[in-house]
Design a protein around this motif. Structure first.
Motif, short mmCIF file in Angstrom:
data_model
loop_
_atom_site.label_atom_id
_atom_site.label_comp_id
_atom_site.label_asym_id
_atom_site.label_seq_id
_atom_site.Cartn_x
_atom_site.Cartn_y
_atom_site.Cartn_z
N LEU A 139 0.82 -1.21 0.00
CA LEU A 139 0.00 0.00 0.00
C LEU A 139 0.86 1.26 0.00
O LEU A 139 1.86 1.34 0.71
CB LEU A 139 -0.90 0.04 1.23
N LEU A 140 0.41 2.25 -0.77
CA LEU A 140 0.99 3.58 -0.77
C LEU A 140 -0.04 4.49 -0.10
O LEU A 140 -1.19 4.54 -0.52
CB LEU A 140 1.25 4.05 -2.20
N LYS A 141 0.40 5.19 0.94
CA LYS A 141 -0.51 6.10 1.65
C LYS A 141 -0.10 7.54 1.35
O LYS A 141 1.08 7.84 1.19
CB LYS A 141 -0.45 5.85 3.15
N LYS A 142 -1.10 8.40 1.28
CA LYS A 142 -0.86 9.83 1.10
C LYS A 142 -1.44 10.55 2.30
O LYS A 142 -2.61 10.40 2.63
CB LYS A 142 -1.51 10.33 -0.19
N GLU A 143 -0.57 11.30 2.99
CA GLU A 143 -0.99 12.09 4.14
C GLU A 143 -0.63 13.54 3.83
O GLU A 143 0.54 13.83 3.60
CB GLU A 143 -0.29 11.61 5.41
N ALA A 144 -1.63 14.38 3.84
CA ALA A 144 -1.47 15.77 3.37
C ALA A 144 -0.98 15.67 1.93
O ALA A 144 -1.65 15.08 1.10
CB ALA A 144 -0.55 16.56 4.28
N ASN A 145 0.18 16.19 1.63
CA ASN A 145 0.73 16.09 0.27
C ASN A 145 1.94 15.18 0.21
O ASN A 145 2.75 15.28 -0.71
CB ASN A 145 1.10 17.48 -0.25
N ASN A 146 2.10 14.30 1.19
CA ASN A 146 3.28 13.46 1.27
C ASN A 146 2.92 11.99 1.12
O ASN A 146 1.88 11.54 1.58
CB ASN A 146 3.99 13.70 2.60
N TYR A 147 3.84 11.25 0.48
CA TYR A 147 3.64 9.83 0.20
C TYR A 147 4.48 8.96 1.11
O TYR A 147 5.65 9.25 1.36
CB TYR A 147 3.99 9.53 -1.26
N PHE A 148 3.84 7.89 1.58
CA PHE A 148 4.49 6.92 2.45
C PHE A 148 4.24 5.52 1.90
O PHE A 148 3.09 5.09 1.80
CB PHE A 148 3.94 7.01 3.88
N LEU A 149 5.31 4.87 1.52
CA LEU A 149 5.20 3.49 1.06
C LEU A 149 5.21 2.59 2.29
O LEU A 149 6.09 2.72 3.15
CB LEU A 149 6.38 3.17 0.13
N THR A 150 4.21 1.74 2.38
CA THR A 150 4.10 0.88 3.56
C THR A 150 4.60 -0.52 3.26
O THR A 150 4.88 -0.87 2.11
CB THR A 150 2.63 0.77 4.02
N ASN A 151 4.70 -1.32 4.28
CA ASN A 151 5.04 -2.73 4.13
C ASN A 151 3.79 -3.59 4.28
O ASN A 151 3.89 -4.77 4.57
CB ASN A 151 6.08 -3.14 5.17
N ILE A 152 2.64 -3.01 4.08
CA ILE A 152 1.38 -3.74 4.22
C ILE A 152 1.13 -4.49 2.92
O ILE A 152 0.72 -3.90 1.91
CB ILE A 152 0.22 -2.80 4.57
N ARG A 153 1.41 -5.80 2.94
CA ARG A 153 1.24 -6.64 1.75
C ARG A 153 -0.22 -6.94 1.51
O ARG A 153 -0.99 -7.11 2.43
CB ARG A 153 1.98 -7.96 1.94
N GLN A 154 -0.57 -7.05 0.25
CA GLN A 154 -1.95 -7.31 -0.13
C GLN A 154 -2.30 -8.78 -0.14
O GLN A 154 -3.45 -9.14 -0.20
CB GLN A 154 -2.24 -6.67 -1.49
N TYR A 155 -1.34 -9.64 -0.12
CA TYR A 155 -1.57 -11.08 0.01
C TYR A 155 -0.32 -11.69 0.60
O TYR A 155 0.74 -11.09 0.59
CB TYR A 155 -1.92 -11.72 -1.34
N LYS A 156 -0.43 -12.86 1.15
CA LYS A 156 0.70 -13.58 1.72
C LYS A 156 1.55 -12.71 2.65
O LYS A 156 2.75 -12.58 2.47
CB LYS A 156 1.56 -14.13 0.59
N PRO A 157 0.95 -12.07 3.65
CA PRO A 157 1.74 -11.18 4.51
C PRO A 157 2.75 -11.96 5.35
O PRO A 157 2.52 -13.10 5.72
CB PRO A 157 0.69 -10.52 5.39
N HIS A 158 3.87 -11.32 5.58
CA HIS A 158 4.89 -11.83 6.49
C HIS A 158 4.92 -10.88 7.68
O HIS A 158 5.02 -9.67 7.50
CB HIS A 158 6.27 -11.85 5.83
N SER A 159 4.85 -11.40 8.88
CA SER A 159 4.78 -10.53 10.06
C SER A 159 6.01 -9.64 10.19
O SER A 159 5.91 -8.51 10.64
CB SER A 159 4.60 -11.37 11.33
N TRP A 160 7.19 -10.14 9.78
CA TRP A 160 8.39 -9.32 9.95
C TRP A 160 8.43 -8.17 8.95
O TRP A 160 9.17 -7.21 9.14
CB TRP A 160 9.65 -10.15 9.90
N ASP A 161 7.64 -8.21 7.87
CA ASP A 161 7.58 -7.09 6.93
C ASP A 161 7.26 -5.78 7.64
O ASP A 161 7.81 -4.73 7.30
CB ASP A 161 6.47 -7.30 5.89
N LEU A 162 6.34 -5.83 8.57
CA LEU A 162 5.85 -4.61 9.21
C LEU A 162 6.92 -3.89 10.00
O LEU A 162 6.81 -2.70 10.28
CB LEU A 162 4.64 -4.94 10.09
#
Length: 186
Positions: free
Chosen positions: A152-175
Motif C-alpha cells: 500500500l501507498l498512503k498519502k498524508e497531506a501532500n506526502n507519500y508513504f510506502l508501507t510494508n502492508i502486503r496485499q496477500y501472503k503477509p509476512h509478520s516481519w515485513d511490518l
C-alpha cells in the motif's frame, strides 16, 4: 540431504524480461552480464542488489556504483550510462516526500535485525494506492504475478508513504522493516 550450495537457483518471477531468482542457499559469487562486448559487474549472485543493478542495466541502460550494503544505494548521487559512460542523476526521494514512487524506481530499506544489509526492491507498477515490487531473494515464488509483493501507498497531506502492508501472503516481519525512500534515474 544434498548440499544446498550446489543447487541451481530457482526463478522466483520475471518482470520486464528480467528474471529474479531465489538463491536457495547458493554460494555467494560475483555475477556479470555482457553489454556492448563489455562485462558489467551486477553484484553477488541472486542477492537483492544484484537484481536491482541488473534491472536498471537491462531496462534503463544505467549502472549504479558498488555498495557494501543495499541501504547504501540511497546515498549514491549518480549512475553511469552503460553505452556512453555519461553520468546521470540518481535522485534520492525520502519516505514522506511529495513525490510518489513510479515504475522503475528502487525502494531502499534500512538495515534491521532481519535484514542486516538492508534491502532493495524495484517498483514495477503503481496503480492508485497499490505498488508492485519486484525483488530478488525475498520471496521464493511470485505466484505467477509480475511482482514479488504488492504493498500500500498512503498519502498524508501532500506526502507519500510506502508501507510494508502486503496485499496477500503477509509476512509478520515485513511490518518492522523501515523504508528509507526511493531512488530515481533522471
Amino acid at each position: 540431504m544434498g548440499n544446498l550450495c550446489n543447487k541451481e537457483p530457482a526463478v522466483a518471477g520475471i518482470v520486464d524480461n528480467v528474471p529474479a531468482y531465489y538463491n536457495r542457499g547458493i554460494n555467494f559469487r560475483s555475477n556479470y552480464i555482457t553489454i556492448d562486448n563489455r562485462q558489467l559487474f551486477t553484484g553477488m549472485r541472486f542477492q537483492c542488489v544484484e537484481y536491482a543493478r541488473r534491472y536498471l542495466i537491462l531496462t534503463k541502460g544505467v549502472l549504479f556504483g558498488d555498495v557494501n550494503c543495499a541501504y547504501h544505494i540511497f546515498d549514491l548521487h549518480t549512475v553511469t550510462d552503460v553505452l556512453t559512460q555519461q553520468q546521470r542523476q540518481f535522485q534520492s526521494i525520502p519516505q514522506g516526500s511529495p513525490i510518489p514512487p513510479q515504475k522503475g524506481d528502487l525502494v531502499i530499506y534500512q538495515k534491521s535485525s532481519k535484514q542486516w544489509w538492508g534491502h532493495v526492491a524495484v517498483v514495477t507498477n503503481v496503480d492508485g494506492n497499490l505498488v508492485d515490487l519486484a525483488e530478488q531473494n525475498y520471496d521464493e515464488d511470485w505466484d505467477h504475478c509480475n511482482y514479488a509483493r504488492q504493498v500500500l501507498l498512503k498519502k498524508e497531506a501532500n506526502n507519500y508513504f510506502l508501507t510494508n502492508i502486503r496485499q496477500y501472503k503477509p509476512h509478520s516481519w515485513d511490518l518492522n522493516e523501515n523504508i528509507i525512500g526511493w531512488k530515481r534515474v533522471i
